[in-house]
Design an enzyme around this catalytic site. Sequence first.
Site, PDB file in Angstrom:
ATOM      1  CB  ALA A  56      -0.927  -0.009   1.208  1.00  0.00           C
ATOM      2  NE  ARG A 108      -3.848   4.955 -12.729  1.00  0.00           N
ATOM      3  CZ  ARG A 108      -3.900   3.655 -12.987  1.00  0.00           C
ATOM      4  NH1 ARG A 108      -4.624   3.210 -13.991  1.00  0.00           N
ATOM      5  NH2 ARG A 108      -3.235   2.802 -12.236  1.00  0.00           N
TER       6      ARG A 108
HETATM    7  C1  UD1 Z   1       0.176  -5.118 -10.407  1.00  0.00           C
HETATM    8  C2  UD1 Z   1       0.870  -6.358 -10.944  1.00  0.00           C
HETATM    9  C3  UD1 Z   1       0.103  -6.877 -12.165  1.00  0.00           C
HETATM   10  C4  UD1 Z   1      -1.326  -7.164 -11.783  1.00  0.00           C
HETATM   11  C5  UD1 Z   1      -1.974  -5.934 -11.154  1.00  0.00           C
HETATM   12  C6  UD1 Z   1      -3.326  -6.309 -10.613  1.00  0.00           C
HETATM   13  C7  UD1 Z   1       3.270  -6.101 -10.492  1.00  0.00           C
HETATM   14  C8  UD1 Z   1       4.578  -5.745 -11.073  1.00  0.00           C
HETATM   15  N1  UD1 Z   1       2.230  -6.045 -11.311  1.00  0.00           N
HETATM   16  O1  UD1 Z   1       0.250  -4.129 -11.405  1.00  0.00           O
HETATM   17  O2  UD1 Z   1       0.712  -8.083 -12.651  1.00  0.00           O
HETATM   18  O3  UD1 Z   1      -2.065  -7.570 -12.921  1.00  0.00           O
HETATM   19  O4  UD1 Z   1      -1.178  -5.444 -10.067  1.00  0.00           O
HETATM   20  O5  UD1 Z   1      -4.015  -5.165 -10.192  1.00  0.00           O
HETATM   21  O6  UD1 Z   1       3.199  -6.451  -9.338  1.00  0.00           O
HETATM   22  N2  UD1 Z   1       3.092  -0.762  -4.466  1.00  0.00           N
HETATM   23  C9  UD1 Z   1       3.976  -0.575  -3.426  1.00  0.00           C
HETATM   24  N3  UD1 Z   1       5.231  -0.179  -3.705  1.00  0.00           N
HETATM   25  C10 UD1 Z   1       5.677   0.029  -4.962  1.00  0.00           C
HETATM   26  C11 UD1 Z   1       4.785  -0.174  -6.019  1.00  0.00           C
HETATM   27  C12 UD1 Z   1       3.481  -0.574  -5.736  1.00  0.00           C
HETATM   28  O7  UD1 Z   1       3.623  -0.752  -2.274  1.00  0.00           O
HETATM   29  O8  UD1 Z   1       6.846   0.392  -5.111  1.00  0.00           O
HETATM   30  C13 UD1 Z   1       1.736  -1.191  -4.174  1.00  0.00           C
HETATM   31  C14 UD1 Z   1       0.689  -0.215  -4.648  1.00  0.00           C
HETATM   32  O9  UD1 Z   1       0.344   0.703  -3.630  1.00  0.00           O
HETATM   33  C15 UD1 Z   1      -0.472  -1.121  -4.985  1.00  0.00           C
HETATM   34  C16 UD1 Z   1       0.180  -2.442  -5.354  1.00  0.00           C
HETATM   35  O10 UD1 Z   1       1.495  -2.383  -4.863  1.00  0.00           O
HETATM   36  O11 UD1 Z   1      -1.307  -1.354  -3.863  1.00  0.00           O
HETATM   37  C17 UD1 Z   1       0.185  -2.692  -6.859  1.00  0.00           C
HETATM   38  O12 UD1 Z   1       0.927  -1.657  -7.494  1.00  0.00           O
HETATM   39  P1  UD1 Z   1       0.460  -1.023  -8.857  1.00  0.00           P
HETATM   40  O13 UD1 Z   1       1.439   0.002  -9.240  1.00  0.00           O
HETATM   41  O14 UD1 Z   1      -0.964  -0.623  -8.755  1.00  0.00           O
HETATM   42  O15 UD1 Z   1       0.637  -2.286  -9.807  1.00  0.00           O
HETATM   43  P2  UD1 Z   1      -0.102  -2.556 -11.164  1.00  0.00           P
HETATM   44  O16 UD1 Z   1       0.541  -1.819 -12.253  1.00  0.00           O
HETATM   45  O17 UD1 Z   1      -1.557  -2.386 -10.972  1.00  0.00           O
END
Ligand code: UD1
Length: 457
Positions: free
Chosen positions: A9, A15
């Site tokens: 999280a 967005r």
């Molecule tokens: C991610 C998945 C994707 C999946 C999708 C489903 C990866 C690389 N990709 O993509 O395969 O289909 O979710 O919704 O995992 N977050 C962190 N730290 C970070 C980056 C993200 O805590 O450095 C958290 C975000 O807050 C979020 C979650 O990880 O809750 C997912 O990150 P997000 O950037 O939304 O990944 P997606 O591109 O949606």
Amino acid sequence: MPLSVVILAAGQGTRMMSSRPKVVHELAGKPILQHVVASSRELQPDQIILVVGHGAAQVREAMAQQPVTFVEQAQQLGTGHALQQCLDVIDTGNDVLVLVGDVPLIRGATLAQLVKQRGAAAVTVLSFIPQNPHGYGRIVRAADGGVCAIVEQKDTSRAQAEITECNSGILLLRGAGLRKLVMALDNTNAQGEYYLTDVVAIAAAQGEIVSAVVCEDANEVNGINNQQQLAQVETLYRQRAASALMAQGVKLYDPTRIDVRGELTVGHDVEIDINCIFEGEVSLGDNVRIGANCVIRNTRIDAGSEIKPMTSIEDAIIGRKVSIGPFARIRPGTECADEVRIGNFVETKQARIGQGSKVNHLSYIGDTEMGSGVNIGAGTITCNYDGANKFKTIIEDGVFVGSDTQLVAPVRVARNATIGAGSTITKDVAADRLTLSRAKQVTIDGWSRPKKQTGET
Ligand code: UD1
Ligand code: CA
């Protein structure tokens, strides 16, 4: 196998177009993230770790009451990097279930299924088949059906982009070998991020078993990235709550027009008309009927009671066979015994109302102890506040208060007293007798109505 849960999280949620971090936006009256925590708690894991980063202070504050351990990811370098930050906090040897903070409809039962199906797999992915796979990581399977990689949208080949099975973002990692696997991630990809999803290819290349369990109900893994999706998820949540109520035998006049923002417990043969909102913990006994447009919060309503339309009730206890409303406002600390009747335009607060008593029209009853069998006439006001302090009004059993009476607290009206209409009561009232305080009615002879003046003024 002992289990640790890690909820990611730390992302910004750009967005949402909001200054608040995405995961603290409210879904059904609770932060989005709290729904994820609640589902994961159903598994009774040893620990729940929340990875926070963007807006960490706000997320910590919103989740302060939750049984979670916070880990800070100062820079958001990807989902894999986020999990790397947790390695020193995760209980050694535990399996790790990774959840995403923006997928709140996931059910505890689905997670339990995922855990149950792990078998010998090093990685078990919860996959799903969305209507439109664009944007999701794709599940790449080998000829034998085994999972060999997850490829992010931006890294897909044309052929991979055709794959319909997608990554929900939720996956289970076997405890044995976990640290090594997670530390092997790198950021050589289209986004220059440490993708957690790469654990699949790494484990598969090492000859480990990697499996994917398809989530039957794709709605459960709906992510929230913008206000539209938040509203869609809210609608799904509402439908789910409505279905659960109907499955328990509740008659909903329109299942699309009810909001349950908390826990609603129901007896049998409960009926709920349209546009009602239930917040916090509400329980409705057998045969309770709720009219249209009521808002009820943290309240118990016992069997056979009816709440008529446009009524607001908060932090109250309502007995059996009570009738309240329409247009009543029942404020915190109201306790109605059985068979009480409260009518239109009545406000109550910190008021105990005894069995069978009636406050039927246009009254304010605050800081009051009322006995049983009392009748309060229309327009009666307990004057409980002198501008600095609050005082109590005590109305004993069997009292009859005439219309338009002010009871200036502190004051006691003794048993079976009758108060004449239009009285301002400032002193205690004797039992069994008639008390009134009003000027004598007089008729003035020779009086005439003022006439409109003419000419210059
Ligand atoms: C991610 C998945 C994707 C999946 C999708 C489903 C990866 C690389 N990709 O993509 O395969 O289909 O979710 O919704 O995992 N977050 C962190 N730290 C970070 C980056 C993200 O805590 O450095 C958290 C975000 O807050 C979020 C979650 O990880 O809750 C997912 O990150 P997000 O950037 O939304 O990944 P997606 O591109 O949606
Ligand atoms: Ca996402």
